[in-house]
Motif scaffolding. Structure first.
Motif, PDB file in Angstrom:
ATOM      1  N   SER A  66     -16.771  11.983   2.892  1.00  0.00           N
ATOM      2  CA  SER A  66     -16.405  11.247   4.100  1.00  0.00           C
ATOM      3  C   SER A  66     -16.538  12.157   5.309  1.00  0.00           C
ATOM      4  N   GLU A  67     -16.034  11.688   6.432  1.00  0.00           N
ATOM      5  CA  GLU A  67     -15.945  12.523   7.625  1.00  0.00           C
ATOM      6  C   GLU A  67     -14.758  13.476   7.469  1.00  0.00           C
ATOM      7  N   GLN A  68     -15.046  14.757   7.367  1.00  0.00           N
ATOM      8  CA  GLN A  68     -13.991  15.758   7.248  1.00  0.00           C
ATOM      9  C   GLN A  68     -13.472  16.063   8.650  1.00  0.00           C
ATOM     10  N   TYR A  69     -12.248  15.645   8.921  1.00  0.00           N
ATOM     11  CA  TYR A  69     -11.703  15.743  10.275  1.00  0.00           C
ATOM     12  C   TYR A  69     -11.213  17.147  10.616  1.00  0.00           C
ATOM     13  N   TYR A  70     -11.718  17.664  11.736  1.00  0.00           N
ATOM     14  CA  TYR A  70     -11.172  18.879  12.335  1.00  0.00           C
ATOM     15  C   TYR A  70     -10.301  18.406  13.491  1.00  0.00           C
ATOM     16  N   MET A  71      -9.015  18.799  13.493  1.00  0.00           N
ATOM     17  CA  MET A  71      -8.068  18.228  14.438  1.00  0.00           C
ATOM     18  C   MET A  71      -7.191  19.278  15.105  1.00  0.00           C
ATOM     19  N   SER A  72      -6.640  18.877  16.214  1.00  0.00           N
ATOM     20  CA  SER A  72      -5.554  19.618  16.849  1.00  0.00           C
ATOM     21  C   SER A  72      -4.271  18.968  16.366  1.00  0.00           C
ATOM     22  N   VAL A  73      -3.364  19.774  15.801  1.00  0.00           N
ATOM     23  CA  VAL A  73      -2.213  19.224  15.097  1.00  0.00           C
ATOM     24  C   VAL A  73      -0.908  19.819  15.617  1.00  0.00           C
ATOM     25  N   PHE A  89       3.873   8.472   9.663  1.00  0.00           N
ATOM     26  CA  PHE A  89       3.009   8.986   8.596  1.00  0.00           C
ATOM     27  C   PHE A  89       1.564   8.885   9.062  1.00  0.00           C
ATOM     28  N   TYR A  90       0.789   9.939   8.834  1.00  0.00           N
ATOM     29  CA  TYR A  90      -0.643   9.916   9.171  1.00  0.00           C
ATOM     30  C   TYR A  90      -1.457  10.556   8.056  1.00  0.00           C
ATOM     31  N   SER A  91      -2.624   9.956   7.769  1.00  0.00           N
ATOM     32  CA  SER A  91      -3.601  10.534   6.849  1.00  0.00           C
ATOM     33  C   SER A  91      -4.975  10.472   7.505  1.00  0.00           C
ATOM     34  N   ALA A  92      -5.713  11.554   7.473  1.00  0.00           N
ATOM     35  CA  ALA A  92      -7.030  11.622   8.113  1.00  0.00           C
ATOM     36  C   ALA A  92      -8.135  10.987   7.284  1.00  0.00           C
ATOM     37  N   VAL A  93      -7.901  10.766   6.006  1.00  0.00           N
ATOM     38  CA  VAL A  93      -8.939  10.233   5.124  1.00  0.00           C
ATOM     39  C   VAL A  93      -9.113   8.730   5.364  1.00  0.00           C
ATOM     40  N   HIS A 141     -12.760   6.923   6.309  1.00  0.00           N
ATOM     41  CA  HIS A 141     -13.863   6.358   7.074  1.00  0.00           C
ATOM     42  C   HIS A 141     -14.479   5.151   6.368  1.00  0.00           C
ATOM     43  N   ASP A 142     -14.529   5.212   5.045  1.00  0.00           N
ATOM     44  CA  ASP A 142     -15.099   4.132   4.245  1.00  0.00           C
ATOM     45  C   ASP A 142     -14.080   3.611   3.245  1.00  0.00           C
ATOM     46  N   LEU A 143     -14.291   2.372   2.800  1.00  0.00           N
ATOM     47  CA  LEU A 143     -13.410   1.801   1.782  1.00  0.00           C
ATOM     48  C   LEU A 143     -13.436   2.614   0.496  1.00  0.00           C
ATOM     49  N   ASP A 144     -14.584   3.219   0.190  1.00  0.00           N
ATOM     50  CA  ASP A 144     -14.666   4.045  -1.016  1.00  0.00           C
ATOM     51  C   ASP A 144     -13.639   5.168  -0.980  1.00  0.00           C
ATOM     52  N   ASP A 145     -13.431   5.758   0.201  1.00  0.00           N
ATOM     53  CA  ASP A 145     -12.437   6.830   0.338  1.00  0.00           C
ATOM     54  C   ASP A 145     -11.028   6.272   0.125  1.00  0.00           C
ATOM     55  N   LEU A 146     -10.748   5.158   0.785  1.00  0.00           N
ATOM     56  CA  LEU A 146      -9.406   4.585   0.733  1.00  0.00           C
ATOM     57  C   LEU A 146      -9.056   4.099  -0.668  1.00  0.00           C
ATOM     58  N   ARG A 147     -10.060   3.659  -1.408  1.00  0.00           N
ATOM     59  CA  ARG A 147      -9.815   3.137  -2.756  1.00  0.00           C
ATOM     60  C   ARG A 147      -9.683   4.229  -3.807  1.00  0.00           C
ATOM     61  N   ASN A 148      -9.916   5.480  -3.422  1.00  0.00           N
ATOM     62  CA  ASN A 148      -9.604   6.577  -4.340  1.00  0.00           C
ATOM     63  C   ASN A 148      -8.134   6.427  -4.740  1.00  0.00           C
ATOM     64  N   PRO A 149      -7.819   6.403  -6.026  1.00  0.00           N
ATOM     65  CA  PRO A 149      -6.435   6.132  -6.445  1.00  0.00           C
ATOM     66  C   PRO A 149      -5.403   7.055  -5.808  1.00  0.00           C
ATOM     67  N   ASP A 150      -5.747   8.313  -5.620  1.00  0.00           N
ATOM     68  CA  ASP A 150      -4.787   9.238  -5.023  1.00  0.00           C
ATOM     69  C   ASP A 150      -4.623   8.985  -3.527  1.00  0.00           C
ATOM     70  N   VAL A 151      -5.696   8.576  -2.846  1.00  0.00           N
ATOM     71  CA  VAL A 151      -5.590   8.234  -1.432  1.00  0.00           C
ATOM     72  C   VAL A 151      -4.736   6.980  -1.268  1.00  0.00           C
ATOM     73  N   THR A 152      -5.008   5.972  -2.095  1.00  0.00           N
ATOM     74  CA  THR A 152      -4.222   4.737  -2.031  1.00  0.00           C
ATOM     75  C   THR A 152      -2.753   5.012  -2.314  1.00  0.00           C
ATOM     76  N   ARG A 153      -2.479   5.821  -3.314  1.00  0.00           N
ATOM     77  CA  ARG A 153      -1.086   6.134  -3.643  1.00  0.00           C
ATOM     78  C   ARG A 153      -0.409   6.881  -2.500  1.00  0.00           C
ATOM     79  N   LEU A 154      -1.098   7.867  -1.937  1.00  0.00           N
ATOM     80  CA  LEU A 154      -0.564   8.626  -0.811  1.00  0.00           C
ATOM     81  C   LEU A 154      -0.208   7.693   0.347  1.00  0.00           C
ATOM     82  N   CYS A 155      -1.131   6.806   0.694  1.00  0.00           N
ATOM     83  CA  CYS A 155      -0.905   5.922   1.836  1.00  0.00           C
ATOM     84  C   CYS A 155       0.137   4.853   1.531  1.00  0.00           C
ATOM     85  N   ARG A 156       0.092   4.286   0.338  1.00  0.00           N
ATOM     86  CA  ARG A 156       1.101   3.276  -0.012  1.00  0.00           C
ATOM     87  C   ARG A 156       2.494   3.868   0.116  1.00  0.00           C
ATOM     88  N   GLN A 157       2.675   5.056  -0.424  1.00  0.00           N
ATOM     89  CA  GLN A 157       3.987   5.698  -0.349  1.00  0.00           C
ATOM     90  C   GLN A 157       4.312   6.130   1.075  1.00  0.00           C
TER      91      GLN A 157
END
Length: 204
Positions: free
Chosen positions: A126-133, A172-176, A178-194
């Motif tokens: 995906s797009e690997q985000y470089y951010m000011s945090v 809560f914020y997650s940078a991941v 850009h695509d549904l494929d990223d969001l549907r990763n089980p660990d990404v979905t679990r992270l965001c759901r929680q």
């Protein structure tokens, strides 16, 4: 597009959802919402919230409304500094290019937080985000840049998911995502759901 992924999660959490892509909805009284989910991004550097919209959004969160945001939300409303202060970060660049499915790893750094319970380190393309945090964030996960694209970034580590508070509200914020494929990763979905559940207004 995100509706395909978010609506089943919100249904599973028992949330009643009002959907809109109208930024002027932020002019309304938002204090009645338990959670505001943000994935707004029209990629305009000149875009910002009005003073009234900032006041409405920040005031609702301060009073207890939660914020759950992902990916492009950190690149939205670029001229609204208070919005990015609320979110806890601001997108700067994706070194490998916009829309490029660049493979990278996300490492969970706090395995004891309720948002990361059961979430393992994961790989996305995906797009690997470089951010000011914001240093006041509670960092949950991070990514390390290899330097393959920009050699001077080799070994640089940037948070990719975090929590924070704003008054009585939780963020809560997650940078991941850009695509549904990223969001549907089980660990990404679990992270965001929680993360969504954690950020929602507390019953107390």
């Amino acid at each position: 597009m995100a509706d395909e992924w978010t609506l089943p999660i919100f249904e599973d959490l028992g949330f009643d959802v009002d959907r809109t892509n109208d930024v002027f909805a932020l002019d309304a009284d938002l204090t009645g919402y338990d959670l505001i989910a943000l994935n707004w991004n029209n990629a305009l550097l000149s875009e910002g919230l009005t003073t009234a919209q900032e006041t409405s959004l920040l005031g609702a969160v301060e009073a207890g409304t939660g914020i759950a945001a992902w990916h492009g939300a950190a690149a939205a409303f670029r001229t609204s500094l208070k919005y990015h202060w609320l979110i806890g970060g601001s997108f700067l660049e994706h070194p490998a290019g916009e829309g490029v499915k660049y493979p990278y790893r996300v490492t969970v750094t706090d395995t004891d937080h309720p948002v990361t319970a059961g979430v393992k380190d994961f790989q996305v393309a995906s797009e690997q985000y470089y951010m000011s945090v914001d240093p006041n964030n509670h960092v949950l996960a991070e990514t390390t840049f290899t330097g393959e694209v920009l050699p001077w970034l080799e070994g640089m580590t940037i948070p990719q998911a975090w929590t924070r508070t704003w008054g009585r509200g939780r963020v809560f914020y997650s940078a991941v995502g850009h695509d549904l494929d990223d969001l549907r990763n089980p660990d990404v979905t679990r992270l965001c759901r929680q993360g969504f559940g954690w950020a929602a207004r507390r019953g107390d």
